[in-house]
Design a protein around this motif. Structure first.
Motif, PDB file in Angstrom:
ATOM      1  N   THR A   7       1.732  11.292  -7.743  1.00 34.20           N
ATOM      2  CA  THR A   7       2.964  11.968  -7.353  1.00 34.20           C
ATOM      3  C   THR A   7       2.743  13.482  -7.312  1.00 34.20           C
ATOM      4  OG1 THR A   7       3.745  12.126  -9.636  1.00 34.20           O
ATOM      5  CG2 THR A   7       4.299  10.120  -8.420  1.00 34.20           C
ATOM      6  N   PRO A   8       3.662  14.222  -6.687  1.00 32.24           N
ATOM      7  CA  PRO A   8       3.479  15.676  -6.598  1.00 32.24           C
ATOM      8  C   PRO A   8       3.357  16.386  -7.928  1.00 32.24           C
ATOM      9  CG  PRO A   8       5.119  14.939  -5.005  1.00 32.24           C
ATOM     10  CD  PRO A   8       4.791  13.752  -5.860  1.00 32.24           C
ATOM     11  N   ASP A   9       3.918  15.811  -9.007  1.00 32.26           N
ATOM     12  CA  ASP A   9       3.805  16.446 -10.321  1.00 32.26           C
ATOM     13  C   ASP A   9       2.587  15.975 -11.105  1.00 32.26           C
ATOM     14  OD1 ASP A   9       4.552  13.897 -11.004  1.00 32.26           O
ATOM     15  OD2 ASP A   9       6.450  14.446 -11.948  1.00 32.26           O
ATOM     16  N   GLY A  10       1.683  15.229 -10.440  1.00 27.72           N
ATOM     17  CA  GLY A  10       0.417  14.864 -11.052  1.00 27.72           C
ATOM     18  C   GLY A  10       0.389  13.542 -11.776  1.00 27.72           C
ATOM     19  N   ARG A  11       1.485  12.813 -11.816  1.00 27.25           N
ATOM     20  CA  ARG A  11       1.497  11.510 -12.459  1.00 27.25           C
ATOM     21  C   ARG A  11       0.878  10.459 -11.538  1.00 27.25           C
ATOM     22  NH1 ARG A  11       7.266   9.893 -13.513  1.00 27.25           N
ATOM     23  NH2 ARG A  11       7.559  10.989 -11.536  1.00 27.25           N
ATOM     24  N   THR A  12       0.384   9.382 -12.133  1.00 27.46           N
ATOM     25  CA  THR A  12      -0.149   8.267 -11.361  1.00 27.46           C
ATOM     26  C   THR A  12       0.767   7.068 -11.514  1.00 27.46           C
ATOM     27  OG1 THR A  12      -2.421   9.040 -11.697  1.00 27.46           O
ATOM     28  CG2 THR A  12      -2.141   6.755 -11.004  1.00 27.46           C
ATOM     29  N   LEU A  13       1.063   6.418 -10.394  1.00 27.93           N
ATOM     30  CA  LEU A  13       1.885   5.214 -10.389  1.00 27.93           C
ATOM     31  C   LEU A  13       1.086   4.066  -9.791  1.00 27.93           C
ATOM     32  CD1 LEU A  13       5.248   6.678  -9.004  1.00 27.93           C
ATOM     33  CD2 LEU A  13       4.637   6.303 -11.399  1.00 27.93           C
ATOM     34  N   ILE A  14       1.420   2.856 -10.203  1.00 30.26           N
ATOM     35  CA  ILE A  14       0.872   1.655  -9.584  1.00 30.26           C
ATOM     36  C   ILE A  14       2.015   0.943  -8.871  1.00 30.26           C
ATOM     37  CG2 ILE A  14       1.128   0.278 -11.708  1.00 30.26           C
ATOM     38  CD1 ILE A  14      -1.383  -1.282 -10.810  1.00 30.26           C
TER      39      ILE A  14
ATOM     40  N   ALA B 268       5.929 -12.760   9.279  1.00 29.78           N
ATOM     41  CA  ALA B 268       4.476 -12.864   9.392  1.00 29.78           C
ATOM     42  C   ALA B 268       3.974 -12.463  10.771  1.00 29.78           C
ATOM     43  CB  ALA B 268       3.994 -14.271   9.045  1.00 29.78           C
ATOM     44  N   ASP B 269       4.806 -11.774  11.533  1.00 26.97           N
ATOM     45  CA  ASP B 269       4.381 -11.403  12.878  1.00 26.97           C
ATOM     46  C   ASP B 269       4.555  -9.910  13.159  1.00 26.97           C
ATOM     47  OD1 ASP B 269       7.124 -11.208  13.068  1.00 26.97           O
ATOM     48  OD2 ASP B 269       7.276 -12.366  14.924  1.00 26.97           O
ATOM     49  N   ARG B 270       4.820  -9.100  12.127  1.00 27.09           N
ATOM     50  CA  ARG B 270       5.005  -7.666  12.320  1.00 27.09           C
ATOM     51  C   ARG B 270       4.929  -6.951  10.970  1.00 27.09           C
ATOM     52  NH1 ARG B 270      10.212  -8.033  15.378  1.00 27.09           N
ATOM     53  NH2 ARG B 270       9.321 -10.101  15.742  1.00 27.09           N
ATOM     54  N   PHE B 271       4.741  -5.633  11.043  1.00 25.70           N
ATOM     55  CA  PHE B 271       4.741  -4.807   9.840  1.00 25.70           C
ATOM     56  C   PHE B 271       5.841  -3.759   9.937  1.00 25.70           C
ATOM     57  CE2 PHE B 271       0.118  -5.969   9.835  1.00 25.70           C
ATOM     58  CZ  PHE B 271       0.128  -6.668   8.646  1.00 25.70           C
ATOM     59  N   GLY B 272       6.406  -3.404   8.778  1.00 22.60           N
ATOM     60  CA  GLY B 272       7.341  -2.307   8.654  1.00 22.60           C
ATOM     61  C   GLY B 272       6.892  -1.387   7.532  1.00 22.60           C
ATOM     62  N   ALA B 273       7.618  -0.284   7.350  1.00 23.12           N
ATOM     63  CA  ALA B 273       7.334   0.648   6.259  1.00 23.12           C
ATOM     64  C   ALA B 273       8.658   1.114   5.666  1.00 23.12           C
ATOM     65  CB  ALA B 273       6.521   1.832   6.757  1.00 23.12           C
ATOM     66  N   PHE B 274       8.604   1.569   4.388  1.00 23.26           N
ATOM     67  CA  PHE B 274       9.795   1.982   3.666  1.00 23.26           C
ATOM     68  C   PHE B 274       9.444   3.220   2.844  1.00 23.26           C
ATOM     69  CE2 PHE B 274       9.500  -2.477   4.368  1.00 23.26           C
ATOM     70  CZ  PHE B 274      10.711  -2.798   4.964  1.00 23.26           C
ATOM     71  N   SER B 275      10.386   4.150   2.715  1.00 15.87           N
ATOM     72  CA  SER B 275      10.095   5.375   1.971  1.00 15.87           C
ATOM     73  C   SER B 275      11.254   5.732   1.057  1.00 15.87           C
ATOM     74  CB  SER B 275       9.805   6.529   2.934  1.00 15.87           C
ATOM     75  OG  SER B 275      10.962   6.866   3.686  1.00 15.87           O
ATOM     76  N   SER B 276      10.920   6.487   0.001  1.00 16.22           N
ATOM     77  CA  SER B 276      11.925   6.888  -0.976  1.00 16.22           C
ATOM     78  C   SER B 276      11.557   8.232  -1.578  1.00 16.22           C
ATOM     79  CB  SER B 276      12.037   5.847  -2.091  1.00 16.22           C
ATOM     80  OG  SER B 276      12.982   6.249  -3.070  1.00 16.22           O
ATOM     81  N   ARG B 277      12.579   9.055  -1.847  1.00 10.01           N
ATOM     82  CA  ARG B 277      12.371  10.337  -2.520  1.00 10.01           C
ATOM     83  C   ARG B 277      12.671  10.251  -4.012  1.00 10.01           C
ATOM     84  NH1 ARG B 277      11.095  14.481   0.530  1.00 10.01           N
ATOM     85  NH2 ARG B 277      11.441  14.395   2.783  1.00 10.01           N
TER      86      ARG B 277
ATOM     87  N   HIS C  91       0.867  -1.175   0.000  1.00  6.93           N
ATOM     88  CA  HIS C  91       0.000   0.000   0.000  1.00  6.93           C
ATOM     89  C   HIS C  91       0.906   1.228   0.000  1.00  6.93           C
ATOM     90  CE1 HIS C  91      -3.631   2.377   1.823  1.00  6.93           C
ATOM     91  NE2 HIS C  91      -3.219   2.836   0.655  1.00  6.93           N
ATOM     92  N   ALA C  92       0.797   2.058  -1.050  1.00  4.11           N
ATOM     93  CA  ALA C  92       1.678   3.204  -1.229  1.00  4.11           C
ATOM     94  C   ALA C  92       0.939   4.508  -0.948  1.00  4.11           C
ATOM     95  CB  ALA C  92       2.232   3.220  -2.652  1.00  4.11           C
ATOM     96  N   VAL C  93       1.638   5.441  -0.299  1.00  2.00           N
ATOM     97  CA  VAL C  93       1.080   6.747   0.053  1.00  2.00           C
ATOM     98  C   VAL C  93       2.165   7.800  -0.119  1.00  2.00           C
ATOM     99  CG1 VAL C  93      -0.030   8.121   1.863  1.00  2.00           C
ATOM    100  CG2 VAL C  93      -0.430   5.660   1.776  1.00  2.00           C
ATOM    101  N   MET C  94       1.821   8.960  -0.691  1.00  2.93           N
ATOM    102  CA  MET C  94       2.754  10.078  -0.747  1.00  2.93           C
ATOM    103  C   MET C  94       2.649  10.870   0.550  1.00  2.93           C
ATOM    104  SD  MET C  94       4.432   9.999  -3.663  1.00  2.93           S
ATOM    105  CE  MET C  94       5.273  11.520  -3.228  1.00  2.93           C
ATOM    106  N   ILE C  95       3.794  11.105   1.204  1.00  2.30           N
ATOM    107  CA  ILE C  95       3.848  11.876   2.439  1.00  2.30           C
ATOM    108  C   ILE C  95       4.981  12.885   2.315  1.00  2.30           C
ATOM    109  CG2 ILE C  95       4.102  11.802   4.953  1.00  2.30           C
ATOM    110  CD1 ILE C  95       3.232   8.870   4.856  1.00  2.30           C
ATOM    111  N   ASP C  96       4.636  14.175   2.243  1.00  6.01           N
ATOM    112  CA  ASP C  96       5.629  15.251   2.156  1.00  6.01           C
ATOM    113  C   ASP C  96       6.612  15.024   1.022  1.00  6.01           C
ATOM    114  OD1 ASP C  96       4.463  16.515   4.360  1.00  6.01           O
ATOM    115  OD2 ASP C  96       5.723  15.410   5.779  1.00  6.01           O
TER     116      ASP C  96
ATOM    117  N   VAL D 283      -3.199   1.769   4.981  1.00  6.06           N
ATOM    118  CA  VAL D 283      -3.141   2.903   5.899  1.00  6.06           C
ATOM    119  C   VAL D 283      -4.076   4.009   5.450  1.00  6.06           C
ATOM    120  CG1 VAL D 283      -0.787   2.422   6.650  1.00  6.06           C
ATOM    121  CG2 VAL D 283      -1.179   3.931   4.695  1.00  6.06           C
ATOM    122  N   ALA D 284      -4.468   4.846   6.416  1.00 10.43           N
ATOM    123  CA  ALA D 284      -5.282   6.027   6.150  1.00 10.43           C
ATOM    124  C   ALA D 284      -4.937   7.061   7.211  1.00 10.43           C
ATOM    125  CB  ALA D 284      -6.765   5.689   6.187  1.00 10.43           C
ATOM    126  N   THR D 285      -5.211   8.322   6.917  1.00 13.01           N
ATOM    127  CA  THR D 285      -4.948   9.389   7.878  1.00 13.01           C
ATOM    128  C   THR D 285      -6.161  10.293   7.995  1.00 13.01           C
ATOM    129  OG1 THR D 285      -3.410  11.155   8.504  1.00 13.01           O
ATOM    130  CG2 THR D 285      -3.879  10.895   6.146  1.00 13.01           C
TER     131      THR D 285
END
Length: 324
Positions: A267-274, A52-61, A30-35, A96-98
């Motif tokens: 994305t911030p420039d208006g493109r859509t990614l899958i 299978a017993d925990r979750f993590g998250a990863f981010s990239s600029r 599940h991907a989300v743009m944050i800042d 996720v949701a905010t």
């Protein structure tokens, strides 16, 4: 055990090596743009660390180097998880949701047998957590309203900008049934279930997004570890249907198999990614071998709003994020 603990420690602290498609090992992203940064919340993650017993998250600029964001929540922090009496439980397919400065992590607890699968929700003040479970399951699997069976998996929350209503989409696999609920503003309480039809070719992994007044319900079709696993979609004038089936948009090719369980992100420039997972191998019968890999590709729309078939890429052909 020591090797797994080391992998998990690296997951929380080290940068993931520079990469292009496939980005890193994992599934159900599940991907989300944050800042201006793309965050991915997957099942598992780099380094073979899925326990299978925990979750993590990863981010990239830039979609080349990924920053691990640490541990979100562990299975032993979910107090109700053993209430069903089953001998073992697994965590997968987070979403996720905010809202109002809080972050909400929705997740699947399985397997379906011998007891029904369940969906939980945990709350945090930051996207990287730590998340605290709400104290009870949000949805429990079982016979379902259609009588075909319902597996409570693959949660996805969508807030409709037009009405302000918040919807939870979930279900699949056993019975291949889609169900939708309206959530209360607290995001951890169900207000009511909304009857919706299950669209053609639906198996699991529903995702909703809206563009120019059209609502796109996309989802996975086929066996999760087979070459027929693929992404299909339907459209509607509301987030609840009725659906107009539009066909498959992401399918296996000569070098990559079983693409699916995806999310769309703008994305911030208006493109859509899958953002989705796939197997890096030529055609083969199910079950596919090895580990699933997270990949990211471009989404393009026709003038009439149709999603054009998505081409899987690798290496230098992979999309990148442009600086803001």
């Amino acid at each position: 055990m020591i090797r797994r603990l080391v992998a998990l420690a690296l997951l929380a602290t080290a940068a993931v090596a520079p990469a292009e498609n496939p980005q890193f090992q994992g599934a159900d992203p599940h991907a989300v743009m944050i800042d201006g940064e793309l965050w991915v919340f997957p099942t598992g993650g780099p380094g073979g660390s899925w326990a299978a017993d925990r979750f993590g998250a990863f981010s990239s600029r830039d979609l080349k180097t990924w920053r691990p964001r640490g541990e979100l929540i562990r299975r032993d922090q979910i107090r109700w998880i053993g209430d069903d009496g089953a001998k073992e439980h697994f965590l997968w397919a987070p979403g996720v949701a905010t809202r109002n400065g809080k972050w909400y992590l929705y997740y699947s607890v399985g397997p379906q047998n011998p007891t029904p699968s369940r969906i939980g929700v945990a709350v945090a003040s930051r996207p990287e957590g730590p998340y605290v479970d709400s104290g009870k399951p949000l949805v429990t699997g079982g016979p379902g309203p259609t009588g075909r069976g319902f597996e409570a998996i693959d949660p996805m929350v969508f807030t409709d900008r037009r009405s302000g209503k918040i919807y939870l989409y979930a279900g699949g696999s056993a019975g291949a049934t889609l169900r939708v609920w309206e959530l209360a503003p607290d995001m951890v309480t169900i207000r009511r279930e909304v009857a919706v039809p299950t669209p053609p070719q639906f198996t699991e992994g529903a995702f909703m997004h809206e563009r120019r007044g059209t609502y796109y319900l996309s989802y996975s079709h086929g066996r999760f570890n087979g070459p027929d696993y693929s992404v299909h979609y339907a459209t509607a004038r509301s987030p609840l249907g009725p659906w107009r089936y539009r066909g498959a948009i992401l399918t296996s090719d000569a070098r990559r198999q079983g693409p699916g369980h995806h999310s769309f992100v703008t994305t911030p420039d208006g493109r859509t990614l899958i953002v989705y997972h796939r197997w890096e191998q030529p055609p083969a019968p199910a079950p596919l071998k090895g580990e699933r890999q997270v990949a990211i590709d471009r989404v393009r729309y026709a003038k009439d709003g149709r999603i054009l078939p998505i081409r899987m890429t690798e290496g230098a052909a992979s999309p990148v994020l442009r600086p803001r």
